[in-house]
Design a protein around this motif. Structure first.
Motif, PDB file in Angstrom:
ATOM      1  N   LEU B  79       0.859  -1.185   0.000  1.00  0.00           N
ATOM      2  CA  LEU B  79       0.000   0.000   0.000  1.00  0.00           C
ATOM      3  C   LEU B  79       0.891   1.230   0.000  1.00  0.00           C
ATOM      4  N   GLN B  80       0.557   2.203  -0.841  1.00  0.00           N
ATOM      5  CA  GLN B  80       1.349   3.433  -0.847  1.00  0.00           C
ATOM      6  C   GLN B  80       0.654   4.490  -0.005  1.00  0.00           C
ATOM      7  N   GLY B  81       1.365   4.987   0.995  1.00  0.00           N
ATOM      8  CA  GLY B  81       0.771   5.865   1.989  1.00  0.00           C
ATOM      9  C   GLY B  81       0.172   7.147   1.443  1.00  0.00           C
ATOM     10  N   SER B  82       0.789   7.727   0.417  1.00  0.00           N
ATOM     11  CA  SER B  82       0.309   9.029  -0.037  1.00  0.00           C
ATOM     12  C   SER B  82      -0.924   8.900  -0.928  1.00  0.00           C
ATOM     13  N   LEU B  83      -1.246   7.679  -1.370  1.00  0.00           N
ATOM     14  CA  LEU B  83      -2.434   7.498  -2.211  1.00  0.00           C
ATOM     15  C   LEU B  83      -3.606   7.035  -1.356  1.00  0.00           C
ATOM     16  N   THR B  84      -4.810   7.269  -1.847  1.00  0.00           N
ATOM     17  CA  THR B  84      -5.992   6.866  -1.090  1.00  0.00           C
ATOM     18  C   THR B  84      -6.220   5.359  -1.228  1.00  0.00           C
ATOM     19  N   GLY B  85      -7.107   4.850  -0.382  1.00  0.00           N
ATOM     20  CA  GLY B  85      -7.454   3.433  -0.458  1.00  0.00           C
ATOM     21  C   GLY B  85      -7.971   3.076  -1.834  1.00  0.00           C
ATOM     22  N   ARG B  86      -8.793   3.965  -2.395  1.00  0.00           N
ATOM     23  CA  ARG B  86      -9.362   3.684  -3.715  1.00  0.00           C
ATOM     24  C   ARG B  86      -8.270   3.643  -4.791  1.00  0.00           C
ATOM     25  N   GLN B  87      -7.329   4.581  -4.711  1.00  0.00           N
ATOM     26  CA  GLN B  87      -6.256   4.604  -5.716  1.00  0.00           C
ATOM     27  C   GLN B  87      -5.371   3.369  -5.598  1.00  0.00           C
ATOM     28  N   ASN B  88      -5.091   2.949  -4.365  1.00  0.00           N
ATOM     29  CA  ASN B  88      -4.326   1.721  -4.177  1.00  0.00           C
ATOM     30  C   ASN B  88      -5.082   0.526  -4.739  1.00  0.00           C
ATOM     31  N   ALA B  89      -6.381   0.494  -4.492  1.00  0.00           N
ATOM     32  CA  ALA B  89      -7.196  -0.632  -4.975  1.00  0.00           C
ATOM     33  C   ALA B  89      -7.186  -0.678  -6.499  1.00  0.00           C
ATOM     34  N   LYS B  90      -7.281   0.496  -7.118  1.00  0.00           N
ATOM     35  CA  LYS B  90      -7.254   0.541  -8.584  1.00  0.00           C
ATOM     36  C   LYS B  90      -5.949  -0.018  -9.115  1.00  0.00           C
ATOM     37  N   PHE B  91      -4.856   0.347  -8.456  1.00  0.00           N
ATOM     38  CA  PHE B  91      -3.552  -0.136  -8.905  1.00  0.00           C
ATOM     39  C   PHE B  91      -3.500  -1.661  -8.865  1.00  0.00           C
ATOM     40  N   VAL B  92      -3.959  -2.223  -7.755  1.00  0.00           N
ATOM     41  CA  VAL B  92      -3.895  -3.682  -7.601  1.00  0.00           C
ATOM     42  C   VAL B  92      -4.782  -4.370  -8.642  1.00  0.00           C
ATOM     43  N   CYS B  93      -5.961  -3.803  -8.901  1.00  0.00           N
ATOM     44  CA  CYS B  93      -6.835  -4.379  -9.933  1.00  0.00           C
ATOM     45  C   CYS B  93      -6.158  -4.322 -11.295  1.00  0.00           C
ATOM     46  N   ARG B  94      -5.508  -3.205 -11.575  1.00  0.00           N
ATOM     47  CA  ARG B  94      -4.892  -3.050 -12.896  1.00  0.00           C
ATOM     48  C   ARG B  94      -3.759  -4.040 -13.100  1.00  0.00           C
ATOM     49  N   ILE B  95      -2.895  -4.219 -12.095  1.00  0.00           N
ATOM     50  CA  ILE B  95      -1.777  -5.145 -12.326  1.00  0.00           C
ATOM     51  C   ILE B  95      -2.265  -6.583 -12.390  1.00  0.00           C
ATOM     52  N   HIS B  96      -3.454  -6.848 -11.901  1.00  0.00           N
ATOM     53  CA  HIS B  96      -3.995  -8.200 -12.047  1.00  0.00           C
ATOM     54  C   HIS B  96      -4.839  -8.334 -13.299  1.00  0.00           C
ATOM     55  N   GLY B  97      -4.768  -7.333 -14.163  1.00  0.00           N
ATOM     56  CA  GLY B  97      -5.436  -7.430 -15.461  1.00  0.00           C
ATOM     57  C   GLY B  97      -6.937  -7.247 -15.374  1.00  0.00           C
ATOM     58  N   HIS B  98      -7.434  -6.478 -14.410  1.00  0.00           N
ATOM     59  CA  HIS B  98      -8.879  -6.286 -14.319  1.00  0.00           C
ATOM     60  C   HIS B  98      -9.281  -4.862 -14.679  1.00  0.00           C
ATOM     61  N   GLU B  99      -8.635  -4.362 -15.717  1.00  0.00           N
ATOM     62  CA  GLU B  99      -8.962  -3.023 -16.199  1.00  0.00           C
ATOM     63  C   GLU B  99     -10.422  -2.967 -16.654  1.00  0.00           C
ATOM     64  N   TYR B 100     -10.904  -4.056 -17.244  1.00  0.00           N
ATOM     65  CA  TYR B 100     -12.233  -4.041 -17.878  1.00  0.00           C
ATOM     66  C   TYR B 100     -13.381  -4.052 -16.872  1.00  0.00           C
ATOM     67  N   ASP B 101     -13.193  -4.652 -15.675  1.00  0.00           N
ATOM     68  CA  ASP B 101     -14.298  -4.621 -14.701  1.00  0.00           C
ATOM     69  C   ASP B 101     -13.860  -3.898 -13.426  1.00  0.00           C
ATOM     70  N   LEU B 102     -13.065  -2.842 -13.665  1.00  0.00           N
ATOM     71  CA  LEU B 102     -12.472  -2.099 -12.553  1.00  0.00           C
ATOM     72  C   LEU B 102     -13.519  -1.590 -11.558  1.00  0.00           C
ATOM     73  N   SER B 103     -14.586  -0.964 -12.074  1.00  0.00           N
ATOM     74  CA  SER B 103     -15.515  -0.296 -11.162  1.00  0.00           C
ATOM     75  C   SER B 103     -16.241  -1.297 -10.268  1.00  0.00           C
ATOM     76  N   GLU B 104     -16.579  -2.487 -10.820  1.00  0.00           N
ATOM     77  CA  GLU B 104     -17.256  -3.488  -9.978  1.00  0.00           C
ATOM     78  C   GLU B 104     -16.326  -3.997  -8.884  1.00  0.00           C
ATOM     79  N   ARG B 105     -15.072  -4.263  -9.280  1.00  0.00           N
ATOM     80  CA  ARG B 105     -14.106  -4.762  -8.289  1.00  0.00           C
ATOM     81  C   ARG B 105     -13.922  -3.745  -7.167  1.00  0.00           C
ATOM     82  N   ILE B 106     -13.792  -2.472  -7.565  1.00  0.00           N
ATOM     83  CA  ILE B 106     -13.575  -1.427  -6.559  1.00  0.00           C
ATOM     84  C   ILE B 106     -14.771  -1.363  -5.616  1.00  0.00           C
TER      85      ILE B 106
END
Lengths: 269, 221
Positions: B79-106
């Protein structure tokens, strides 16, 4: 990335797909961190180099001279500083990429070299914006900012960006392995501003000292960028843009090889 | 199934290589079997977890993962401290290849973490309990076969522990957890088998109770 760890019900993805998604995620994350890390971070990001250039230009034009080597000192300084920042900011960002992103290596997909390359790309992108802003500002002040040879200018800037990448790639591994060398590199980087000819014209340095200074690839890149702006500029006679690219090629190759060789040492504690 | 073969590990210190933390750990963790790691502080539990998770590499020996394994959830890692929980979550979804259903995962992650408006605050402002909620929610958003937890449950409150447990029960038919914890209740609740790490080696117990007994009997009275 081990293959089997992504098989199963999470779905297998090809290594290229994984790398691509890591790059795009890292790019967005890095950009976001850069613009949101402190108050008005986005403002300082763009205007720190702008103020830097404006301050130097003010001192030069008001107090000292109007022309330098046959060209408008405003353009001479601005192009030199922009070219120098292209190298230094890229090199610095890339150097600290692995240490700043240590927390991310918790995810197996993210490799140290990914953070390094993405940071370098982002910095180049930012510098293009900064340069456009500054040149636009200079045009509004009535200076002729259109380069005589745009391709030569791009060639010089791109070469400096590559040189920054190569330098940073090598240094990021070396300082991780031998932290004491980080101090030494700081000593080298401090006078680089002067010896690269950002504020003092290198063509006025007598021989044989000029030959020594011209071992520095940044000096070549700077002069090439200035020459691209105005063909009548009295550049350093030893100028060779291919030297910049040779330096970049060798250092990027060496840096990538070091990253490959010491990949484990960079992530393990 | 995860096969750990003769794993040796020591860390580099400023004064050359340190002492061996793990010396010849060999294990086979079967599929769908939740395991608790037990041992004294500094015995090498976290080290073994990191090696199983593929984040760290052994000096000798090898680990074979025949299933998908989550990243090790643990203190602050990932987790990166200067980013919000949502921004961290987006990053993790993206590196796992879930760009296409990002909003549902979040949305799922936000719902599971239950940290309210803090989800849009920088992670550095979180309490340790909120961090562990976010970490748990993040890794549960992906269907791994094995989840690795390094004391993330320790800082969560009772409500969160129950929630995490029932989420795991739902996954139990295809997923398992490998966890480090010093809380016997948590270990008994989540785990079937136990691994006792002692003197750089690991001992497997089919019952977590036997592992706890062995650990306790090794303690000075």
């Amino acid at each position: 990335m081990s293959r089997e760890s992504l098989k199963g019900n999470i779905g297998w993805r090809s290594p290229v797909r994984i790398t691509a998604s890591v790059y795009s995620a890292l790019f967005l994350r890095e950009a976001l961190t850069r613009i949101s890390s402190s108050r008005f971070a986005w403002f300082w990001l763009l205007f720190e180099p702008v103020f830097n250039v404006a301050y130097m230009v003010l001192i030069y034009t008001v107090i000292r001279v109007r022309t330098m080597g046959g060209v408008d000192v405003f353009i001479w300084l601005m192009v030199g500083m922009l070219a120098f920042f292209m190298f230094r900011r890229t090199a610095m960002q890339v150097t600290h990429a692995t240490s700043a992103n240590q927390a991310l290596f918790t995810y197996r997909q993210v490799k140290p070299v990914d953070t390094v390359l993405v940071r370098g790309g982002l910095e180049g992108f930012l510098m293009v914006i900064v340069a456009s802003l500054l040149l636009g500002g200079a045009a509004l002040l009535g200076h002729s900012v259109l380069p005589a040879d745009p391709l030569a200018v791009l060639e010089a800037f791109f070469g400096l960006w590559l040189a920054g990448m190569g330098f940073g790639l090598v240094v990021s591994v070396v300082t991780e392995l031998v932290p004491e060398l980080g101090l030494l590199i700081n000593y080298v980087m401090t006078p680089l501003y002067i010896v690269s000819g950002v504020i003092l014209p290198l063509s006025s340095v007598p021989q044989p000292y000029r030959d020594w200074l011209m071992f520095n690839p940044v000096a070549h890149g700077l002069e090439a960028a200035r020459l691209g702006f105005s063909p009548y500029y009295h550049a350093v006679p030893e100028l060779s843009i291919s030297y910049v690219y040779e330096f970049s090629l060798v250092s990027i190759f060496l840096g990538l090889a070091l990253h490959r060789r010491f990949a484990l040492r960079l992530v393990t504690q | 199934m995860i096969i750990v073969e003769d794993v040796h590990k020591r860390y580099q210190t400023e004064h050359g290589p340190g002492k061996w933390v793990l010396q010849g750990v060999s294990l086979t963790i079967p599929a769908k079997c939740s395991v608790g790691l037990i041992g004294a502080n500094g015995a090498g539990k976290s080290t073994l977890l990191r090696i199983i998770g593929g984040v760290d590499q052994p000096n000798k020996g090898r680990v074979e993962r025949q299933c998908s394994v989550s990243w090790p959830m643990g203190f602050g890692g990932g987790l990166q401290g200067s980013l919000t929980g949502r921004q961290n979550a987006k990053f993790v979804c993206r590196i796992h290849g879930h760009e296409y259903d990002l909003s549902e995962r979040i949305a799922d992650i936000e719902a599971f973490a239950e940290i309210g408006r803090a989800f849009d605050e920088p992670v550095k402002t979180y309490s340790s309990g909120m961090r562990s909620r976010l970490q748990f929610a993040l890794s549960l958003a992906f269907d791994f076969d094995v989840y690795i937890s390094d004391e993330v449950t320790a800082t969560g409150d009772a409500a969160f522990k129950n929630k995490a447990f029932s989420a795991f029960k739902k996954l139990a038919d295809h997923a398992s957890i490998i966890m480090v914890s010093h809380d016997e209740g948590t270990l008994r609740q989540f785990c079937l088998a136990g691994i006792w790490i002692h003197d750089g080696t690991a001992q497997w117990f089919d019952q977590i109770d036997d592992a706890l007994k062995a650990y306790k009997s090794s303690l000075p009275a």
